[in-house]
Motif scaffolding. Structure first.
Motif, PDB file in Angstrom:
ATOM      1  N   UNK A 354      -7.471 -35.304  -9.303  1.00  0.00           N
ATOM      2  CA  UNK A 354      -6.855 -34.095  -9.852  1.00  0.00           C
ATOM      3  C   UNK A 354      -5.796 -33.657  -8.845  1.00  0.00           C
ATOM      4  N   UNK A 355      -4.536 -33.551  -9.296  1.00  0.00           N
ATOM      5  CA  UNK A 355      -3.415 -33.219  -8.414  1.00  0.00           C
ATOM      6  C   UNK A 355      -2.829 -31.877  -8.853  1.00  0.00           C
ATOM      7  N   UNK A 356      -2.915 -30.877  -7.978  1.00  0.00           N
ATOM      8  CA  UNK A 356      -2.344 -29.547  -8.230  1.00  0.00           C
ATOM      9  C   UNK A 356      -0.996 -29.476  -7.517  1.00  0.00           C
ATOM     10  N   UNK A 362      -2.174 -32.469 -12.752  1.00  0.00           N
ATOM     11  CA  UNK A 362      -2.291 -33.800 -13.344  1.00  0.00           C
ATOM     12  C   UNK A 362      -3.699 -34.325 -13.138  1.00  0.00           C
ATOM     13  N   UNK A 363      -4.312 -34.795 -14.214  1.00  0.00           N
ATOM     14  CA  UNK A 363      -5.618 -35.441 -14.148  1.00  0.00           C
ATOM     15  C   UNK A 363      -5.378 -36.935 -14.328  1.00  0.00           C
ATOM     16  N   UNK A 364      -5.728 -37.747 -13.322  1.00  0.00           N
ATOM     17  CA  UNK A 364      -5.356 -39.155 -13.315  1.00  0.00           C
ATOM     18  C   UNK A 364      -6.578 -40.023 -13.027  1.00  0.00           C
ATOM     19  N   UNK A 410     -15.001 -31.525  -5.747  1.00  0.00           N
ATOM     20  CA  UNK A 410     -13.593 -31.474  -5.353  1.00  0.00           C
ATOM     21  C   UNK A 410     -12.798 -30.485  -6.164  1.00  0.00           C
ATOM     22  N   UNK A 411     -13.066 -30.413  -7.483  1.00  0.00           N
ATOM     23  CA  UNK A 411     -12.312 -29.530  -8.373  1.00  0.00           C
ATOM     24  C   UNK A 411     -12.530 -28.058  -8.036  1.00  0.00           C
ATOM     25  N   UNK A 422      -7.427 -33.702  -5.162  1.00  0.00           N
ATOM     26  CA  UNK A 422      -8.794 -34.154  -4.969  1.00  0.00           C
ATOM     27  C   UNK A 422      -8.884 -35.566  -5.531  1.00  0.00           C
ATOM     28  N   UNK A 423      -9.156 -36.546  -4.664  1.00  0.00           N
ATOM     29  CA  UNK A 423      -9.161 -37.951  -5.056  1.00  0.00           C
ATOM     30  C   UNK A 423     -10.537 -38.545  -4.785  1.00  0.00           C
TER      31      UNK A 423
END
Length: 716
Positions: A354-356, A362-364, A410-411, A422-423
Motif C-alpha cells: 500500500x503506497x500513500x 495505490x494498492x499493489x 502495516x495499513x 507498507x510493503x
C-alpha cells in the motif's frame, strides 16, 4: 621800471586755481592706485578678508579676521604700502565657536547643501569651487558661516574638500566634520562606488583628519536574488551578497562542498538581504551538494529548490533539512526528483503493498482471492476516506499464513503518516514514510511490531519532518487530596516516563495523573528543570509549578516562612543555566495548617478502607460501612472546618448520566455522615462525573480508580 606787488598777487590767483583743478582731477586716480596696491599687498600676505578704503592718502581697513593677530598684521602691511600716510584699523574678528562643525548633504535629486562653520572666505570659495567640480550638475546651496575654532585651517580645508569628493561617489549621503573628525553616511550608487568610498575613507584621508563614523550602505536591490546551479562538472553562483565578507564566506563554503567541480562566481554585493539570508543560503548549498544536479534560486524571501536526488531517502532528507533548518521567514518550494525504485524486484516472493503518495493511495501486488482483494481495498478506503484509492492488485495463490494480519498491521500505521508505503514480501513487512507529528514518529515502530506479533518480521523507518519545539509548556499540580497531575508538553516518550518515575519517587503513595503529550524536543535541559520543580513543589502543602520556555513559576502554600525562603533559594541556584524562577508562595495560617492536617487524615482513612456502590447506582455497599464510620470520627475531630465531598465516575456511559450518578453518590456519602453524627451544616457535595480521571479509562483497573469519592477540608 618799478615792480608793483599787487600785480604779483593777482597773478597767483589763477595759478592757485589751476593747481587746485589739477589736484582734483588726479585725486581719484591717486586713491584708486593706493587702494589697488594695498589690496595686492594684503592678498600677497594671505589677508584677503581685509578690505581697504582710501581717503586721500589715508587707508581704513574693514572686515573680520579669522585669527586674533589678523587685524594687526593687516594694518602693518597697509602702512608699508608706498604713498600711504596713515592706516586706520577698523576690522574685527569673526565669531568663535566651541564645537566647530561643517557638513555637506546630497539628497540624490541634484541638490547639494553646504552648512556649518568655515574658517575664512578663502576656504568658503575653495569649497564652493570643489563642490561645483565634484557635483557639476547639482544645485549648490551655501549655508556656511565664518567662524573661528581650535582647528588648523589648512588641515580642515583639506578634510572638507576630501569629504566633498568622497560624497560625490554616493547616490545620496552626508559628510560631517566635527573639528577634524570626519563622519560619512549614505548609500552608494554601485558596489564599485561603495568599495571606492570605503577605501578612500580608510587609506586616503588627509593627514590629521580622523574617521569618527563610516556608515555607507550598499545600493539597495529589490527583489534580492541569488542563484546557484550544479550540473555536469560545473558549479555557478550569481546574484547578490550583503557584503564582501559574506560573499567570501559563501564562496569558500561552496568551494569546500563542490571542490572537484569547475567553479564560477558571478556574484556582486548589494543591500536588501532578508533576515537570516546567509544561513538560508548556506543550508541550501549544503543540501544542493546532496543532489546529483540542481538549482537554488532566492528571490527575496522565496526559495525555490529543484534538482535530482539519487533516491527517495536522499530527497526526503533534503526536504527535511530545508524545512527544519532554513529560517522560518523564507517560503520554500521544492521540486526534487528521484528515480522510482522497483518496489518488488524479481524473486521477491509473495508480495503486496500500500503506497500513500500524500494525494492518493495505490494498492499493489498480490491477493489470494477476489474476496480478499475486495476486503483489502475496502479496508484501505476506510483508512484513507479523503484519498483516491487505486486498486492495482492481482489475484494469485500462495499467500503465507498470517498474511492478512501483517497487511493490517502495516495499513493501520501507514494511515497515520503524511506519506509512505507498507510493503509485505512473504513474511517480511517494511513500513517507511514521514510525519510532522513527533509522537507518531516515535510510536509507530512499536505499534507495527505489536500489531504484527510473531506473524511476520517488521522493519520500520519513519522520518520526522516537523520542527522540534524549543518553548515547551508544562505544569505539575499538587491538589489538597494528594493527587499529583502532570500536564503539558513532554519532549519524547522516554522523557515523559522519566518525569512520571521522578514524581513517583518524590511523592510515594500519592496518586500520579499523567496528562502530558509528546511534542518533539530536546530532553535536556528540560528534564533537569522538571526534576528541580517537582522537588520544590513537594515542600508545599498544595500548589503548582509550571515551566513555560525557560520561565519557572511556583505558587502555593508553605507551612512557614523558612520553607518558603528555602524553596526560593533552591530555585535561584539549582535550575539549569538560562532558567528564571518566580513565585507566589503564601505562608499558611494556623487554621489552614489544622485544616490541612484534617485533610490528610480524611484522605488516609478513605485510602485505607473501601467506599463502594452498587453497579450503576448510588447505593453504598455493606463493605463501605466501617470506612465511613472511621471518617465520621475524623470529621468530628475537626469540628471547626467544613468538608466538601466529591463524586467521580469512570467514562462508561453518557456524560449526563455520569454527572447525575456522581452527584447522587456524593450525596449518599454525606447522608451517611449526617446520620452518624456529623453536622449537616459542615457538609457540601459536588459531582464531577468523568471529567477528572486519575487513571486510564481504557483499562478495567483504570476505570476502577476513577470511580471514587474524595474529601476536601476547608477553613470556614
Amino acid at each position: 621800471m618799478r615792480c608793483n606787488p599787487s600785480y604779483w598777487l593777482l597773478g597767483l590767483v589763477p595759478i592757485a586755481a589751476l593747481s587746485w583743478v589739477a589736484v582734483q582731477f588726479q585725486h581719484e586716480d591717486i586713491e584708486n592706485d593706493l587702494a589697488r596696491r594695498t589690496a595686492e599687498a594684503l592678498k600677497r600676505a594671505g589677508l584677503t578678508w581685509a578690505t581697504p578704503h582710501v581717503v586721500g592718502r589715508d587707508v581704513v581697513l574693514t572686515g573680520k579676521a579669522p585669527e586674533e593677530r589678523g587685524p594687526m598684521l593687516a594694518a602693518g602691511y597697509a602702512r608699508n604700502v608706498w604713498g600711504v600716510r596713515v592706516a586706520y584699523n577698523r576690522s574685527g574678528l569673526i565669531e568663535r565657536v566651541a564645537n566647530y562643525r561643517w557638513s555637506a548633504a546630497s539628497d540624490g535629486s541634484g541638490r547639494l547643501r553646504l552648512t556649518g562653520d568655515v574658517p575664512s572666505e578663502h576656504a568658503r570659495r575653495s569649497l564652493l569651487d570643489t563642490a561645483k567640480t565634484a557635483f557639476p550638475s547639482a544645485t549648490v546651496t551655501d549655508g556656511m558661516r565664518l567662524a573661528r575654532g581650535s582647528v588648523d585651517p589648512d588641515a580642515w580645508l583639506a578634510g572638507a574638500e576630501f569629504s566633498l569628493k568622497t560624497l560625490s561617489g554616493l547616490k545620496r549621503g552626508e559628510a560631517e566634520l566635527a573639528a577634524l573628525d570626519l563622519s560619512m553616511r549614505g548609500e552608494a550608487a554601485t558596489s564599485e562606488a561603495y568599495r571606492q568610498a570605503r577605501a578612500a575613507l580608510e587609506k586616503k584621508r588627509p593627514a590629521r583628519v580622523g574617521l569618527a563614523e563610516e556608515r555607507i550602505a550598499l545600493p539597495m536591490v529589490r527583489p534580492y536574488v541569488w542563484n546557484a546551479r550544479k550540473g555536469g562538472d560545473g558549479f555557478v553562483i550569481e546574484g547578490y551578497a550583503p557584503g564582501d565578507d559574506a560573499r567570501d564566506r559563501l564562496v569558500a563554503r561552496a568551494r569546500s562542498l563542490f571542490g572537484k567541480m569547475s567553479f564560477s562566481d558571478r556574484t556582486d554585493i548589494a543591500d536588501g538581504a532578508p533576515d537570516g539570508w546567509e544561513k538560508a543560503v548556506v543550508i541550501a548549498l549544503e543540501q544542493l551538494a546532496q543532489l546529483k544536479s540542481g538549482d537554488v534560486a532566492f528571490s527575496g524571501r522565496d526559495l525555490t529548490f529543484s534538482g535530482e536526488a539519487a533516491d527517495e531517502q536522499v530527497a526526503a532528507a533534503v526536504r527535511r533539512s530545508l524545512k527544519l533548518d532554513v529560517p522560518q521567514n523564507f517560503k520554500i518550494v521544492d521540486r526534487i526528483r528521484y528515480p522510482k525504485p522497483d518496489l518488488f524486484p524479481a524473486g521477491s516472493g509473495y508480495v503486496m503493498g500500500v503506497v500513500n503518495t500524500g494525494t492518493s493511495v495505490d494498492v499493489i501486488g498480490m491477493t489470494p482471492s477476489e474476496a480478499a482483494r475486495a476486503a483489502l481495498v475496502d479496508a484501505v478506503k476506510a483508512r484513507f476516506p479523503a484519498r483516491t484509492v487505486n486498486d492495482k492488485t492481482q489475484v494469485a495463490p500462495g499467500a503465507p499464513e498470517g498474511w492478512q494480519q501483517c497487511v493490517v498491521a502495516g495499513l493501520a500505521s501507514l494511515s497515520r503518516l503524511t506519506k509512505g508505503k507498507s510493503l509485505l514480501s512473504d513474511r517480511k513487512l517494511e513500513l517507511s514514510g514521514e510525519t510532522d507529528d513527533y509522537a507518531t514518529s516515535q510510536s509507530v515502530p512499536g505499534d507495527v511490531k505489536a500489531a504484527a506479533g510473531q506473524t511476520c518480521e517488521t522493519t520500520v523507518n519513519v522520518a520526522f519532518t516537523g520542527k522540534m519545539k524549543t518553548d515547551l509548556s508544562w505544569k505539575a499540580t499538587r491538589a489538597p487530596n494528594g493527587m499529583i497531575t502532570l500536564e503539558g508538553d513532554a519532549p519524547d516518550d522516554p522523557s515523559r516516563v522519566h518525569v512520571i518515575e521522578t514524581a513517583q519517587q518524590i511523592y510515594p503513595g500519592e496518586s500520579i495523573t499523567d496528562q502530558m503529550k509528546i511534542v518533539g524536543a530536546a530532553p535536556e535541559p528540560w528534564l533537569s528543570a522538571t526534576r528541580v520543580a517537582l522537588g520544590q513543589l513537594a515542600r508545599l502543602r498544595r500548589g503548582d509549578v509550571s515551566i513555560s520556555a525557560k520561565d519557572v513559576m511556583i505558587e502555593g502554600a508553605a507551612e512557614s516562612d523558612r520553607v518558603a525562603n528555602e524553596i526560593r533559594s533552591v530555585l535561584s541556584t539549582d535550575l539549569p543555566p538560562g532558567y528564571k524562577a518566580r513565585d507566589a508562595i503564601t505562608v499558611m495560617t494556623a487554621d489552614e495548617k489544622a485544616a490541612d492536617s484534617c485533610q490528610t487524615l480524611m484522605r488516609q482513612t478513605s485510602a485505607k478502607g473501601t467506599i463502594n456502590f452498587e453497579r450503576a447506582k448510588a447505593d453504598l455497599t455493606a463493605d463501605s460501612t466501617q470506612t465511613l464510620r472511621d471518617l465520621v470520627e475524623v470529621a468530628n475531630e475537626c469540628p471547626a472546618f467544613s468538608i466538601e465531598i466529591e463524586g467521580h465516575t469512570d467514562a462508561e456511559g453518557t456524560d449526563e448520566r455520569n454527572q447525575r450518578l456522581s452527584d447522587r453518590r456524593a450525596r449518599a456519602v454525606a447522608d451517611f455522615l449526617i446520620q452518624n453524627g456529623v453536622s449537616a451544616l459542615r457538609l457540601s457535595t459536588i459531582g464531577y462525573g468523568a471529567t477528572r480521571p486519575i487513571a486510564d479509562n481504557a483499562t478495567e483497573a483504570g476505570r476502577a480508580k476513577n470511580r471514587r469519592i474524595e474529601f476536601n477540608v476547608k477553613v470556614n
